[in-house]
Design a protein around this motif. Structure first.
Motif, PDB file in Angstrom:
ATOM      1  N   THR A  75      60.922  98.334  28.388  1.00  0.00           N
ATOM      2  CA  THR A  75      59.696  98.190  29.176  1.00  0.00           C
ATOM      3  C   THR A  75      58.958  96.873  28.942  1.00  0.00           C
ATOM      4  N   GLY A  76      59.179  96.248  27.776  1.00  0.00           N
ATOM      5  CA  GLY A  76      58.500  94.991  27.470  1.00  0.00           C
ATOM      6  C   GLY A  76      57.115  95.155  26.888  1.00  0.00           C
ATOM      7  N   ARG A  77      56.741  96.376  26.492  1.00  0.00           N
ATOM      8  CA  ARG A  77      55.435  96.591  25.877  1.00  0.00           C
ATOM      9  C   ARG A  77      55.573  97.492  24.656  1.00  0.00           C
ATOM     10  N   MET A  78      54.854  97.165  23.602  1.00  0.00           N
ATOM     11  CA  MET A  78      54.961  97.885  22.341  1.00  0.00           C
ATOM     12  C   MET A  78      54.730  99.393  22.530  1.00  0.00           C
ATOM     13  N   PHE A  79      55.608 100.180  21.900  1.00  0.00           N
ATOM     14  CA  PHE A  79      55.498 101.641  21.902  1.00  0.00           C
ATOM     15  C   PHE A  79      55.353 102.212  23.311  1.00  0.00           C
ATOM     16  N   THR A  80      56.090 101.660  24.238  1.00  0.00           N
ATOM     17  CA  THR A  80      55.994 102.116  25.627  1.00  0.00           C
ATOM     18  C   THR A  80      57.353 102.593  26.114  1.00  0.00           C
ATOM     19  N   GLY A  81      57.387 103.834  26.608  1.00  0.00           N
ATOM     20  CA  GLY A  81      58.617 104.352  27.182  1.00  0.00           C
ATOM     21  C   GLY A  81      59.461 105.202  26.263  1.00  0.00           C
ATOM     22  N   ASP A  82      58.888 105.655  25.131  1.00  0.00           N
ATOM     23  CA  ASP A  82      59.644 106.544  24.247  1.00  0.00           C
ATOM     24  C   ASP A  82      58.691 107.556  23.613  1.00  0.00           C
ATOM     25  N   ARG A  83      59.237 108.512  22.899  1.00  0.00           N
ATOM     26  CA  ARG A  83      58.416 109.603  22.365  1.00  0.00           C
ATOM     27  C   ARG A  83      57.531 109.153  21.213  1.00  0.00           C
ATOM     28  N   SER A  84      57.948 108.143  20.495  1.00  0.00           N
ATOM     29  CA  SER A  84      57.084 107.607  19.446  1.00  0.00           C
ATOM     30  C   SER A  84      55.796 107.059  20.048  1.00  0.00           C
ATOM     31  N   GLY A  85      55.960 106.338  21.154  1.00  0.00           N
ATOM     32  CA  GLY A  85      54.795 105.815  21.850  1.00  0.00           C
ATOM     33  C   GLY A  85      53.927 106.920  22.421  1.00  0.00           C
ATOM     34  N   ASP A  86      54.560 107.961  22.955  1.00  0.00           N
ATOM     35  CA  ASP A  86      53.794 109.094  23.481  1.00  0.00           C
ATOM     36  C   ASP A  86      52.891 109.676  22.394  1.00  0.00           C
ATOM     37  N   PHE A  87      53.435 109.801  21.202  1.00  0.00           N
ATOM     38  CA  PHE A  87      52.698 110.376  20.079  1.00  0.00           C
ATOM     39  C   PHE A  87      51.524 109.478  19.686  1.00  0.00           C
ATOM     40  N   LEU A  88      51.782 108.172  19.608  1.00  0.00           N
ATOM     41  CA  LEU A  88      50.746 107.220  19.203  1.00  0.00           C
ATOM     42  C   LEU A  88      49.640 107.110  20.248  1.00  0.00           C
ATOM     43  N   TYR A  89      50.007 106.940  21.501  1.00  0.00           N
ATOM     44  CA  TYR A  89      48.988 106.734  22.528  1.00  0.00           C
ATOM     45  C   TYR A  89      48.170 108.000  22.783  1.00  0.00           C
ATOM     46  N   GLN A  90      48.776 109.154  22.612  1.00  0.00           N
ATOM     47  CA  GLN A  90      48.008 110.394  22.733  1.00  0.00           C
ATOM     48  C   GLN A  90      46.908 110.435  21.674  1.00  0.00           C
ATOM     49  N   ALA A  91      47.261 110.038  20.448  1.00  0.00           N
ATOM     50  CA  ALA A  91      46.275 110.036  19.368  1.00  0.00           C
ATOM     51  C   ALA A  91      45.173 109.025  19.638  1.00  0.00           C
ATOM     52  N   LEU A  92      45.538 107.843  20.126  1.00  0.00           N
ATOM     53  CA  LEU A  92      44.521 106.833  20.445  1.00  0.00           C
ATOM     54  C   LEU A  92      43.616 107.310  21.572  1.00  0.00           C
ATOM     55  N   TYR A  93      44.184 107.976  22.547  1.00  0.00           N
ATOM     56  CA  TYR A  93      43.389 108.525  23.646  1.00  0.00           C
ATOM     57  C   TYR A  93      42.440 109.610  23.136  1.00  0.00           C
ATOM     58  N   ASP A  94      42.945 110.446  22.236  1.00  0.00           N
ATOM     59  CA  ASP A  94      42.142 111.557  21.716  1.00  0.00           C
ATOM     60  C   ASP A  94      40.885 111.069  21.003  1.00  0.00           C
ATOM     61  N   ILE A  95      40.954 109.893  20.371  1.00  0.00           N
ATOM     62  CA  ILE A  95      39.781 109.397  19.646  1.00  0.00           C
ATOM     63  C   ILE A  95      39.025 108.329  20.429  1.00  0.00           C
ATOM     64  N   GLY A  96      39.421 108.124  21.684  1.00  0.00           N
ATOM     65  CA  GLY A  96      38.661 107.255  22.562  1.00  0.00           C
ATOM     66  C   GLY A  96      39.028 105.790  22.542  1.00  0.00           C
ATOM     67  N   LEU A  97      40.228 105.453  22.049  1.00  0.00           N
ATOM     68  CA  LEU A  97      40.624 104.046  21.950  1.00  0.00           C
ATOM     69  C   LEU A  97      41.683 103.639  22.971  1.00  0.00           C
ATOM     70  N   ALA A  98      42.119 104.566  23.811  1.00  0.00           N
ATOM     71  CA  ALA A  98      43.062 104.257  24.883  1.00  0.00           C
ATOM     72  C   ALA A  98      42.551 104.901  26.165  1.00  0.00           C
ATOM     73  N   SER A  99      42.785 104.243  27.276  1.00  0.00           N
ATOM     74  CA  SER A  99      42.255 104.715  28.551  1.00  0.00           C
ATOM     75  C   SER A  99      43.028 105.898  29.117  1.00  0.00           C
ATOM     76  N   GLN A 100      44.241 106.125  28.604  1.00  0.00           N
ATOM     77  CA  GLN A 100      45.054 107.253  29.066  1.00  0.00           C
ATOM     78  C   GLN A 100      46.001 107.660  27.939  1.00  0.00           C
ATOM     79  N   PRO A 101      46.513 108.892  27.981  1.00  0.00           N
ATOM     80  CA  PRO A 101      47.310 109.404  26.859  1.00  0.00           C
ATOM     81  C   PRO A 101      48.804 109.111  26.933  1.00  0.00           C
ATOM     82  N   HIS A 102      49.218 108.300  27.889  1.00  0.00           N
ATOM     83  CA  HIS A 102      50.649 108.026  28.034  1.00  0.00           C
ATOM     84  C   HIS A 102      50.858 106.547  28.349  1.00  0.00           C
ATOM     85  N   SER A 103      52.049 106.085  28.037  1.00  0.00           N
ATOM     86  CA  SER A 103      52.398 104.680  28.253  1.00  0.00           C
ATOM     87  C   SER A 103      53.840 104.631  28.736  1.00  0.00           C
ATOM     88  N   THR A 104      54.028 104.351  30.020  1.00  0.00           N
ATOM     89  CA  THR A 104      55.364 104.423  30.600  1.00  0.00           C
ATOM     90  C   THR A 104      55.945 103.070  30.978  1.00  0.00           C
TER      91      THR A 104
END
Length: 235
Positions: A75-104
């Motif tokens: 994908t060309g973006r860090m932690f984007t397009g795999d389950r590790s990224g899903d886990f990380l971005y969900q956590a960032l979203y949960d605490i208000g540091l990401a605009s959405q809980p997924h990164s595709t």
């Protein structure tokens, strides 16, 4: 690193994908991009070094290991397009540091709030195991990245022991790293003197090996990220 040091993070992010310093990594990332995984047969893989992701005035950094072969290398973006990224971005979203809980994919609308995500090795390595020489070849990129973040950076979360050991020499360029060196552990927290001081946190990596077995739970990750965000003034 290019002959002239990038003067901004935008320049750095444009320069990183041009690197071809490590022959083994160049061959592997391009082989993966050509062969593809069946599920992504219609994708044009990125197949290059992956720059950091996040605002240039980030108060908090997250440091992983290296791009995943069919994740960021695709994908060309860090932690984007795999389950590790899903886990990380969900956590960032949960605490208000990401605009959405997924990164595709690049352009999916994801924005980070005060956080920049990067890695000590910019190319996908075979078996997710970079060689020490490849880590060292890549170090100048990370050194420059942290130099450019210096005016605003207040905390960093390191995902995994490899990233921890790779990052300490980088931090020592700007901050005072005590001796003996701080030891990695989940929940570890050290304050490195400097102007300004930097809060260093450790977390188990968000790899499936850890998240599927319960070694790292969403609550555990949210706790570390929240602590780091708190001292950075983001919460």
């Amino acid at each position: 690193m290019t002959r002239r040091k990038p003067r901004t993070l935008a320049e750095l992010d444009a320069a990183v994908p041009q690197c071809r310093r490590c022959p083994r990594l160049v061959a592997w990332r391009e082989e993966v991009a050509a062969a593809k995984r069946a599920a992504f047969a219609d994708w044009t893989y990125w197949g290059r070094p992956v720059p950091g992701f996040g605002p240039a005035d980030a108060a908090m950094a997250i440091v992983g290991l290296a791009p995943a072969a069919h994740g960021a290398n695709r994908t060309g973006r860090m932690f984007t397009g795999d389950r590790s990224g899903d886990f990380l971005y969900q956590a960032l979203y949960d605490i208000g540091l990401a605009s959405q809980p997924h990164s595709t994919h690049i352009g999916d609308g994801l924005e980070l709030k005060g956080v920049r995500i990067t890695a000590p090795v910019k190319c996908a390595p075979p078996a997710n195991k970079p060689l020490p020489s490849e880590r060292d070849n890549c170090r100048p990129w990370l050194v420059r990245e942290f130099e450019l973040l210096l005016p605003t950076l207040r905390s960093v979360v390191v995902l995994g022991a490899f990233g921890w050991q790779a990052l300490l020499p980088v931090l020592a360029q700007t901050w005072t790293v005590p001796k003996p060196s701080p030891k990695f552990g989940h929940g570890a927290h050290f304050v490195l003197p400097g102007a300004p001081e930097l809060h260093l946190f450790g977390s188990f990596h968000v790899s499936q090996q850890n998240t599927f077995t319960g070694r790292l739970t969403p609550a555990m990750l949210r706790d570390v990220l929240s602590r780091a965000a708190g001292v950075a003034g983001l919460l």
